[in-house]
Design an enzyme around this catalytic site. Structure first.
Site, PDB file in Angstrom:
ATOM      1  N   HIS A 125       0.788  -0.843   0.169  1.00  0.00           N
ATOM      2  CA  HIS A 125      -0.038   0.032   0.310  1.00  0.00           C
ATOM      3  C   HIS A 125       1.220   1.562   0.127  1.00  0.00           C
ATOM      4  O   HIS A 125       0.602   2.531   0.354  1.00  0.00           O
ATOM      5  CB  HIS A 125      -0.969  -0.040   1.225  1.00  0.00           C
ATOM      6  CG  HIS A 125      -1.655  -1.304   0.864  1.00  0.00           C
ATOM      7  ND1 HIS A 125      -2.841  -1.102   0.426  1.00  0.00           N
ATOM      8  CD2 HIS A 125      -2.105  -2.773   1.660  1.00  0.00           C
ATOM      9  CE1 HIS A 125      -4.268  -1.982   0.507  1.00  0.00           C
ATOM     10  NE2 HIS A 125      -2.927  -2.939   1.109  1.00  0.00           N
ATOM     11  N   ASN A 197     -10.509  -2.820   2.246  1.00  0.00           N
ATOM     12  CA  ASN A 197      -9.828  -2.876   1.268  1.00  0.00           C
ATOM     13  C   ASN A 197     -11.435  -2.403  -0.029  1.00  0.00           C
ATOM     14  O   ASN A 197     -12.477  -2.757   0.699  1.00  0.00           O
ATOM     15  CB  ASN A 197      -9.622  -4.088   0.756  1.00  0.00           C
ATOM     16  CG  ASN A 197      -8.439  -4.291   0.913  1.00  0.00           C
ATOM     17  OD1 ASN A 197      -7.260  -3.512   1.131  1.00  0.00           O
ATOM     18  ND2 ASN A 197      -7.306  -5.116   0.785  1.00  0.00           N
ATOM     19  N   HIS A 389      -3.637   1.246  12.249  1.00  0.00           N
ATOM     20  CA  HIS A 389      -3.890  -0.153  12.876  1.00  0.00           C
ATOM     21  C   HIS A 389      -5.446  -1.038  13.127  1.00  0.00           C
ATOM     22  O   HIS A 389      -5.842  -0.055  13.753  1.00  0.00           O
ATOM     23  CB  HIS A 389      -2.749   0.697  14.071  1.00  0.00           C
ATOM     24  CG  HIS A 389      -2.178  -0.922  14.877  1.00  0.00           C
ATOM     25  ND1 HIS A 389      -2.453  -2.146  14.428  1.00  0.00           N
ATOM     26  CD2 HIS A 389      -2.420  -1.382  17.025  1.00  0.00           C
ATOM     27  CE1 HIS A 389      -2.149  -3.355  15.296  1.00  0.00           C
ATOM     28  NE2 HIS A 389      -2.497  -2.198  16.991  1.00  0.00           N
ATOM     29  N   TYR A 412       1.401  -3.783  12.055  1.00  0.00           N
ATOM     30  CA  TYR A 412       0.627  -2.695  11.817  1.00  0.00           C
ATOM     31  C   TYR A 412       1.263  -1.816  13.174  1.00  0.00           C
ATOM     32  O   TYR A 412       1.412  -1.117  12.123  1.00  0.00           O
ATOM     33  CB  TYR A 412      -0.962  -2.331  11.876  1.00  0.00           C
ATOM     34  CG  TYR A 412      -1.445  -3.112  10.874  1.00  0.00           C
ATOM     35  CD1 TYR A 412      -1.835  -4.469  10.736  1.00  0.00           C
ATOM     36  CD2 TYR A 412      -1.565  -1.980   9.008  1.00  0.00           C
ATOM     37  CE1 TYR A 412      -2.823  -5.024   9.280  1.00  0.00           C
ATOM     38  CE2 TYR A 412      -2.382  -1.897   8.373  1.00  0.00           C
ATOM     39  CZ  TYR A 412      -2.461  -4.152   8.368  1.00  0.00           C
ATOM     40  OH  TYR A 412      -3.069  -4.300   7.046  1.00  0.00           O
TER      41      TYR A 412
HETATM   42 FE1  HDE Z   1      -2.573  -4.828   5.175  1.00  0.00          FE
HETATM   43  N1  HDE Z   1      -0.458  -3.775   5.806  1.00  0.00           N
HETATM   44  N2  HDE Z   1      -1.472  -6.530   6.253  1.00  0.00           N
HETATM   45  N3  HDE Z   1      -4.023  -5.393   4.471  1.00  0.00           N
HETATM   46  N4  HDE Z   1      -3.595  -2.506   5.116  1.00  0.00           N
HETATM   47  C1  HDE Z   1       0.051  -2.669   6.130  1.00  0.00           C
HETATM   48  O1  HDE Z   1       1.135  -1.277   7.072  1.00  0.00           O
HETATM   49  C2  HDE Z   1      -0.301  -6.573   6.676  1.00  0.00           C
HETATM   50  C3  HDE Z   1      -4.301  -6.903   4.868  1.00  0.00           C
HETATM   51  C4  HDE Z   1      -4.256  -2.560   4.572  1.00  0.00           C
HETATM   52  O2  HDE Z   1      -2.930   3.183   3.865  1.00  0.00           O
HETATM   53  C5  HDE Z   1       0.976  -2.408   6.419  1.00  0.00           C
HETATM   54  O3  HDE Z   1       1.792   0.944   8.328  1.00  0.00           O
HETATM   55  C6  HDE Z   1      -0.154  -8.413   6.810  1.00  0.00           C
HETATM   56  C7  HDE Z   1      -5.349  -6.780   4.570  1.00  0.00           C
HETATM   57  C8  HDE Z   1      -4.475  -1.034   3.934  1.00  0.00           C
HETATM   58  O4  HDE Z   1      -1.515   2.993   4.984  1.00  0.00           O
HETATM   59  C9  HDE Z   1       1.342  -4.129   6.529  1.00  0.00           C
HETATM   60  C10 HDE Z   1      -1.563  -8.911   6.632  1.00  0.00           C
HETATM   61  C11 HDE Z   1      -6.506  -5.886   5.078  1.00  0.00           C
HETATM   62  C12 HDE Z   1      -3.398  -0.612   3.731  1.00  0.00           C
HETATM   63  C13 HDE Z   1       0.518  -4.427   6.592  1.00  0.00           C
HETATM   64  C14 HDE Z   1      -2.361  -7.205   6.089  1.00  0.00           C
HETATM   65  C15 HDE Z   1      -5.249  -4.824   4.700  1.00  0.00           C
HETATM   66  C16 HDE Z   1      -2.577  -2.365   4.652  1.00  0.00           C
HETATM   67  C17 HDE Z   1       2.484  -1.902   5.425  1.00  0.00           C
HETATM   68  C18 HDE Z   1      -1.582 -10.432   6.903  1.00  0.00           C
HETATM   69  C19 HDE Z   1      -7.586  -5.405   3.912  1.00  0.00           C
HETATM   70  C20 HDE Z   1      -2.627   0.802   4.255  1.00  0.00           C
HETATM   71  C21 HDE Z   1       1.991   0.069   6.461  1.00  0.00           C
HETATM   72  C22 HDE Z   1      -2.170 -10.873   8.014  1.00  0.00           C
HETATM   73  C23 HDE Z   1      -9.360  -6.158   4.761  1.00  0.00           C
HETATM   74  C24 HDE Z   1      -2.958   1.686   4.977  1.00  0.00           C
HETATM   75  C25 HDE Z   1       1.079  -0.588   7.261  1.00  0.00           C
HETATM   76  C26 HDE Z   1      -2.369   2.653   4.978  1.00  0.00           C
HETATM   77  C27 HDE Z   1      -1.181  -1.778   5.015  1.00  0.00           C
HETATM   78  C28 HDE Z   1       0.523  -5.948   6.900  1.00  0.00           C
HETATM   79  C29 HDE Z   1      -3.768  -7.907   5.240  1.00  0.00           C
HETATM   80  C30 HDE Z   1      -5.443  -3.693   4.295  1.00  0.00           C
HETATM   81  C31 HDE Z   1       2.665  -4.552   6.663  1.00  0.00           C
HETATM   82  C32 HDE Z   1       0.605  -8.356   7.919  1.00  0.00           C
HETATM   83  C33 HDE Z   1      -6.668  -8.607   4.512  1.00  0.00           C
HETATM   84  C34 HDE Z   1      -5.496  -0.982   3.508  1.00  0.00           C
HETATM   85  O5  HDE Z   1       1.835  -3.227   8.615  1.00  0.00           O
END
Ligand code: HDE
Length: 759
Positions: A125, A197, A389, A412
Site C-alpha cells: 500500500h 479494502n 492499525h 501494523y
Molecule cells: Fe495490510 N498492511 N496486512 N491488509 N493493509 C499494511 O501497514 C498486513 C491486510 C491494508 O493507508 C502495512 O502501515 C499483514 C488485509 C491497508 O496506511 C502492513 C496482513 C487488508 C493498508 C500490513 C495484511 C489490509 C495496509 C504496510 C496479513 C484488508 C494501508 C504499511 C495478516 C482488510 C494502510 C502499514 C494505509 C497496510 C500488513 C492483510 C489492508 C505491513 C501482515 C486483509 C488498506 O503492516
C-alpha cells in the site's frame, strides 16, 4: 499551560526559609511535587504539577512559532536554528571559482536534511492519496454497540487513505490491483481505525502467509519488474498453487480491480468484527462503505492509457473533486450475525476472510455517513505519515478469532517502527488522538512530549496515583469474555465442520461472484484472465490456472483457454450457487455530480450554445472542460469569450465521462497529420476532421461512454468510425436536449449496450 503552573528559577525567591518553616519545606531531591500518601491513592485526579524548580522547553511549534501553529513562521529565510540568511544559492567558496569550504554550515545543514527527506515507503500500500472528513452516525447501531461515535447524531472527524497494494510510491494509480480503504476515526473514546479494502475478501486465510502472497505479487526479485501489477509468472504461480486465493483473484480480475475513482469504490472491513453493547451483549458484524456516487470502474483501455497519460489519475480526481466542492461521501453499514458458538451464518464460516456473506442473506444496515470535505495540507505530514492499525479499537468494537486479523494486529504496530522510526508515531500530528492521552509510555526516538512527573508506572503514590484505571463511571475498553474453544496447540487449518462454506472450500464463492455478474462484466473477467495469463512466460502456470478456472465455470475456462491457445480442462461437478445481484455494478442509475464532460469546440462554432451547455453542466454539479483547437480563449466578439481548458493536443479520452461536440473541427494549426503519433491512423489523415478529435471520439466510443453533438457533427463521428445511430450517441438540433439525454446516459455510468457481450 504547564508554564503557567511553574515558577521560573530566574524569578524564584532564593531566600532560605527559617525555623519551623524550614523543617516543612521540601528537601532538595525529594522525588515529587507532593509527599505521597501512605495508602495507594484511589481517587482519580489530573496529573500533579511539576516541582517549582522545574521548567520545560518554551511551548513553541516545531518551527519556533507560537504554540498552536504548526508550520513555518516569519518572513525571512532562516537556518533550522532560526538564524536569518541573506544567501542560499551559493555555497561558501575560497574565491568565486575556488573550492567549496568545509566550514559552510548552511550548505552542510541544507544538504544533510535533504539527504534524509525520505522514509521507507510502506511495504504494501505504498501508493496512496488521502482526505479529511467527518462521520455522522444515525444511531441505528446503538442497540448493538456502545461505541460513542456510533450514537445518534455523533459527529467524528476522520482521515481516509486510499491506496493500491502492489506498486511503489511513484507507481501509476490505475493499475489492476486491490485498493486500500483505511479510515481513522478520531472518536471521543480514542482513535478507531478501520483498515479495509475495496474488495470484501482476501487472498489468504492465515497471516503467516502474507509474506508469501506479497513476495509472489511484487516485482520479480532479480530484475524488479513488472511494477505494480499481477500480470506476471510469480503471482500466477502462487495463486494457481494456493487456491484459497481464487475468490480474491476473481475480484481482482473483475472490473473492481480497475476503479473509475476512489470516490466510486465500496469499502469493506473484510474480517468479521464483534460489537458489544452497554449490556455486554455481542453481535458479529461485517463493515461496509457504500459510495453515494455508486460503484464504477474503468475499462481496461482507459486504465492502461491513464497509467501513461496521467499516472496520478485517482489522486488528482479525489483532490479536484474535494476542491471543487463535490464532496465524496459513503454510507457506513453493517451486516449483523448472531454471535453463536460456531461463528457461522447460513452455512458460511464467519472467521474465514476469503468468504463474503451475500447481501441478499444479510442486508447492509446503514449506521452513518462519511463525507470527505478537505484535502491534506501537506502530503508527507499527513498522507505519508498516517499510521493505521487494526488494533486501534474503541469500547464497543472488538475483534474475532479470524487468523488473518490476529497477524494484522501484530503487523501494523511492528511496521511503524521501521517506517516511522520508532515507537512514538502516535505523537505525529495526523496520528494524535483528539482526547487526553496518559499512557505512561516514555522516551524513545522522536519523543515530542515533555512528560512531567516521576512515576510513569502503576501503581504509584509519588505522582498522586495518576494515571488511574477507568472505573464503571467512564467508558473504557473492556475485553469481551468470549469463550475460547478448547483443544490442543496445533498448526492446522481452522476448517469448520459446521459450515458448508468454510476454510477448505476455495471455489464455491468464486463461482458465486462470477455467476452474479452481467454478461459484460463476465466478458471483462475473461479478458482480464486472458491478458494476465498471456503475460506469463510459463505454459505450465497457465495450464495450472486453467485447471483452477475449470472449477469455477466451464465457459469462463473455455474462453480463457481459447485466448491463450490452450485446451480447456474438463470441469467436474460445479457448486450449485444462488447468484447475488448486489455484487454487479450494472443496471442502476447513479448521481452524476462530480463527473466530467468534455465540450469539443472549434473557432467557427456558435459559442452561445457552448456557454449555455457549459453553465448547465456546472449547475448540475458536474465539471465542463472546453476542448479547443488552441489554448487561450475562443472569442466571438460578444464580450464573453470562452476559456479553453484542454486543446486537441492535451485532451485525451480518459479524462471525460462523456464528450459533447459543438462542431466537427477541421485540422487545427498544430495537427501534423502524417507525423503526429497521437494523430495516428493513416485513414484519419484523409478526412477533414482534426485527427486528435477523431481519436478522442474513437476512444470515447470504444470505452462505451456517451457522446452527444448538435449541428453538423455527423462527419466527425463518421471520421472517427462511430456509428451516429449507435447506442449512447445523441445528435439533435438543440444543445440542451443533447445535454439532457447525455446526462441521463451518464447516470448509468456506461453505455452498456455498446459492449459486444451485451449485443
Ligand atoms: Fe495490510 N498492511 N496486512 N491488509 N493493509 C499494511 O501497514 C498486513 C491486510 C491494508 O493507508 C502495512 O502501515 C499483514 C488485509 C491497508 O496506511 C502492513 C496482513 C487488508 C493498508 C500490513 C495484511 C489490509 C495496509 C504496510 C496479513 C484488508 C494501508 C504499511 C495478516 C482488510 C494502510 C502499514 C494505509 C497496510 C500488513 C492483510 C489492508 C505491513 C501482515 C486483509 C488498506 O503492516
Amino acid at each position: 499551560m504547564a508554564a503557567a503552573k511553574k515558577t521560573s528559577p530566574s524569578t524564584k525567591s532564593t531566600k532560605k526559609p527559617a525555623g519551623k518553616a524550614a523543617a516543612s519545606a521540601p528537601i532538595p531531591g525529594s522525588p515529587a511535587a507532593e509527599p505521597p500518601s501512605l495508602a495507594e491513592p484511589t481517587e482519580p485526579r489530573e496529573p500533579l504539577p511539576t516541582k517549582p524548580d522545574q521548567r520545560g522547553p518554551e511551548p513553541v511549534s516545531p518551527t519556533g512559532s507560537p504554540a498552536g501553529e504548526r508550520a513555518q513562521a516569519g518572513a525571512h529565510l532562516t537556518t533550522a536554528q532560526g538564524v536569518r540568511l541573506p544567501v542560499t544559492d551559493h555555497s561558501l567558496r575560497a574565491g568565486p571559482r575556488g573550492p567549496a569550504l568545509l566550514q559552510d554550515h548552511h550548505l552542510r545543514e541544507k544538504v544533510m536534511h535533504f539527504d534524509h527527506e525520505r522514509i521507507p515507503e510502506r511495504v504494501v500500500h505504498a501508493r496512496g492519496a488521502a482526505a479529511h472528513g467527518v462521520f455522522v452516525a444515525n444511531g441505528s447501531a446503538e442497540s448493538v454497540t456502545s461505541a460513542a461515535f456510533l450514537a445518534k447524531g455523533a459527529e467524528t472527524p476522520t482521515f481516509v487513505r486510499f491506496s493500491t497494494v502492489l506498486g511503489s510510491r511513484g507507481s501509476a494509480d490505475t493499475v489492476r490491483d486491490t485498493r486500500g480503504f483505511a479510515t481513522k476515526f478520531y472518536t471521543t473514546d480514542g482513535n478507531f481505525d478501520l483498515v479495509g479494502n475495496n474488495m470484501p475478501v482476501f487472498f489468504i486465510q492465515d497471516g503467516i502467509k502474507f509474506p508469501d502472497i506479497i513476495h509472489a505479487a511484487k516485482p520479480h526479485p532479480d530484475r524488479e519488474i513488472p511494477q505494480a501489477q499481477s500480470a506476471h509468472d510469480t503471482f500466477w504461480d502462487f495463486v494457481s498453487l494456493h487456491t484459497e486465493a481464487t475468490h480474491h483473484t476473481m475480484w481482482n480480475m473483475s472490473d473492481r480491480g480497475i476503479p473509475r475513482s476512489y470516490r466510486m469504490m465500496e469499502g469493506f472491513g473484510v474480517h468479521t468484527f464483534r460489537l458489544v453493547n452497554a449490556a455486554g451483549e455481542t453481535t458479529l458484524v461485517k463493515f461496509h462503505w457504500k459510495p453515494a456516487a455508486g460503484v464504477h470502474s474503468l475499462v481496461w483501455e482507459e486504465a492502461q492509457l491513464a497509467a501513461g497519460m496521467d499516472p496520478d489519475f485517482h489522486r488528482r480526481d479525489l483532490a479536484d473533486a474535494i476542491e471543487a466542492g463535490a464532496f465524496p461521501s459513503w454510507d457506513f453499514g453493517i451486516q449483523t450475525f448472531p454471535d453463536t458458538e460456531d461463528q457461522t451464518f447460513e452455512g458460511i464460516d464467519l472467521l474465514d476472510p476469503t468468504k463474503l456473506v451475500p447481501e441478499e442473506l444479510a442486508p447492509v444496515q446503514v449506521i452513518g455517513t462519511m463525507t470527505l470535505n478537505a484535502n491534506p495540507t501537506n502530503f508527507f505530514a499527513e498522507t505519508e505519515q498516517v499510521a493505521f492499525h487494526t488494533g486501534h479499537l474503541v469500547p464497543g468494537i472488538d475483534i474475532t478469532d479470524d487468523p488473518l486479523l490476529a497477524a494484522r494486529n501484530f503487523s501494523y504496530l511492528d511496521t511503524q517502527l521501521t517506517r516511522l522510526g520508532g515507537p512514538n508515531f502516535a505523537q505525529i500530528p495526523i496520528n494524535r488522538p483528539h482526547v487526553p492521552v496518559n499512557d505512561m509510555q516514555r522516551d524513545g526516538f522522536h519523543q515530542d512530549a515533555v512528560h512531567e512527573g516521576v512515576a510513569p508506572y502503576h501503581p504509584n503514590s509519588l505522582d498522586g496515583g495518576c494515571p488511574f484505571l477507568a472505573g464503571d463511571d467512564v467508558s473504557a475498553f473492556i475485553e469481551t469474555p468470549v469463550v475460547v474453544p478448547s483443544g490442543a496447540k496445533v498448526r492446522e487449518s481452522p476448517n469448520s465442520d459446521v459450515a458448508a462454506i468454510s476454510f477448505d472450500d476455495h471455489f464455491t464463492q468464486a463461482r458465486l461472484f462470477y455467476l452474479s455478474m452481467s454478461p459484460v462484466e463476465q466478458a471483462h473477467i475473461a479478458q482480464a484472465y486472458t491478458f494476465e495469463l498471456g503475460k506469463c512466460y510459463e505454459t505450465a502456470i497457465r495450464e495450472r490456472m486453467l485447471g483452477v478456472l475449470a472449477q469455477i465455470d466451464a465457459d469462463l475456462c473455455a474462453t480463457v483457454a481459447t485466448g491463450l491457445g490452450l485446451t480447456a480442462p474438463k470441469s467436474g461437478k460445479l457448486a450449485d450457487v444462488e447468484p447475488s445481484p448486489a455484487l454487479s455494478q450494472v443496471g442502476e442509475q447513479w448521481p452524476t455530480a462530480g463527473r466530467i464532460i468534455g465540450i469539443v469546440v472549434d473557432d467557427g462554432a456558435p459559442l452561445e450554445d457552448v456557454r449555455a451547455v457549459r453553465d448547465a453542466i456546472s449547475a448540475e454539479g458536474m465539471l465542463p472542460l472546453v476542448v479547443g483547437p488552441h489554448g487561450g480563449v475562443l472569442d466571438d466578439g460578444s464580450g464573453d469569450p470562452v476559456v479553453v481548458q484542454r486543446t486537441f493536443l492535451t485532451a485525451r479520452s480518459i479524462e471525460f465521462d462523456a464528450v459533447l461536440l459543438a462542431a466537427a473541427p477541421g485540422p487545427a494549426a498544430d495537427a501534423k497529420v502524417p507525423k503526429d503519433a497521437k494523430a495516428g491512423h493513416a485513414v484519419l489523415a484523409e478526412v477533414p476532421v482534426d485527427p486528435r478529435v477523431a481519436l478522442l471520439l474513437a476512444e470515447t466510443y470504444r470505452q462505451a461512454k456517451a457522446i452527444g453533438g448538435w449541428g453538423d457533427v455527423v462527419s466527425a463521428l463518421t471520421a472517427a468510425g462511430c456509428d451516429p445511430t449507435a447506442a449512447g450517441i445523441v445528435v439533435a438540433d438543440s444543445a440542451s436536449d443533447v445535454l439532457d439525454e447525455v446526462t441521463a446516459l451518464m447516470g448509468e455510468h456506461r453505455v452498456w449496450d455498446r459492449f459486444p457481450a451485451a449485443v
